[in-house]
Scaffold this motif. Structure first.
Motif, PDB file in Angstrom:
ATOM      1  N   VAL A   1      -4.661   0.703  -4.413  1.00 22.11           N
ATOM      2  CA  VAL A   1      -4.821   0.392  -5.842  1.00 22.11           C
ATOM      3  C   VAL A   1      -5.997   1.165  -6.429  1.00 22.11           C
ATOM      4  O   VAL A   1      -5.880   1.779  -7.490  1.00 22.11           O
TER       5      VAL A   1
ATOM      6  N   THR B   1      -2.682  -6.827  -5.935  1.00 25.77           N
ATOM      7  CA  THR B   1      -3.515  -6.314  -4.849  1.00 25.77           C
ATOM      8  C   THR B   1      -3.893  -7.381  -3.834  1.00 25.77           C
ATOM      9  O   THR B   1      -4.229  -8.502  -4.208  1.00 25.77           O
TER      10      THR B   1
ATOM     11  N   VAL C   1     -10.480  -4.735  -3.986  1.00 24.70           N
ATOM     12  CA  VAL C   1      -9.097  -4.291  -4.093  1.00 24.70           C
ATOM     13  C   VAL C   1      -8.731  -3.402  -2.910  1.00 24.70           C
ATOM     14  O   VAL C   1      -9.605  -2.852  -2.238  1.00 24.70           O
ATOM     15  N   SER C   2      -7.444  -3.240  -2.713  1.00 28.20           N
ATOM     16  CA  SER C   2      -7.003  -2.339  -1.654  1.00 28.20           C
ATOM     17  C   SER C   2      -7.308  -0.902  -2.047  1.00 28.20           C
ATOM     18  O   SER C   2      -7.383  -0.563  -3.232  1.00 28.20           O
TER      19      SER C   2
ATOM     20  N   GLY D   1      -0.680  -2.905  -4.204  1.00 26.12           N
ATOM     21  CA  GLY D   1      -1.710  -2.455  -3.280  1.00 26.12           C
ATOM     22  C   GLY D   1      -1.419  -2.672  -1.821  1.00 26.12           C
ATOM     23  O   GLY D   1      -2.185  -2.238  -0.965  1.00 26.12           O
TER      24      GLY D   1
END
Length: 184
Positions: free
Chosen positions: A87, A76, A83-84, A8
């Motif tokens: 991702v 990530t 989360v990013s 990520g």
């Protein structure tokens, strides 16, 4: 065994990239593994693009990469408690078409590195939830590396032997899950 890593973080020097490399170092020599470069180029998921006529070739290539994986490692960073976007978007594409998604039933492990003392706990929890809803089979156990800017040494090795042992153990769990056929 074919292991796919979804990373990520786009920064080459990120601690999450170091964590991905540390995880790959724990795979047996017989395993094929790589960090996918495709998620960075995926368009944002848009159902109107997800048709045979309009779907970008990159999406088909990414879905084929996911479908070929026996196991997935999601690594990530934590951005604003989740989360990013890289991702999340990759998992959105991998989760469709519903009922025939390439990620369906695939064992997955969530790892995260963070400069904070919590080891990206919220991002790990969010990633597990997204993987479950997407139809993957995430491990209940995740691993977060806290204070990550001081956690890695030469060759992306984890400096704390206890954390490195935990990483080896969760990699072992992932491989066991990939070797065990899913319950019918």
């Amino acid at each position: 065994m074919n292991v796919l890593v979804l990373l990520g973080s786009l920064r080459p020097e990120s601690t999450n990239r170091q964590l991905a490399n540390a995880a790959l170092a724990h795979l047996p020599e017989s395993a094929r593994a790589h960090v996918s470069t495709l998620p960075a180029g995926l368009p944002f998921y848009d159902e109107s693009l997800d048709t045979d006529e309009r779907r970008p070739a990159l999406v088909d290539a990414f879905r084929a990469e996911v479908a070929a994986a026996d196991a997935i490692i999601v690594v990530t960073p934590e951005y604003n408690g989740s989360v990013s976007g890289v991702v999340k978007n990759a998992l959105d594409w991998a989760s469709r078409p519903r009922g025939a998604a390439p990620i369906a039933g695939t064992p997955a492990l969530v790892l995260a590195a963070s400069g904070s003392p919590r080891g990206a706990q919220w991002a790990r929890e969010a990633a597990v939830r997204v993987l479950q809803i997407a139809g993957a089979a995430p491990l209940a156990e995740t691993l977060g590396v806290a204070s990550s800017y001081a956690a890695f040494g030469a060759g992306d090795a984890l400096l704390d032997p206890a954390v490195d042992e935990q990483l080896a153990a969760v990699i072992g769990q992932l491989l066991d899950a990939a070797r065990t056929p899913a319950a019918a």
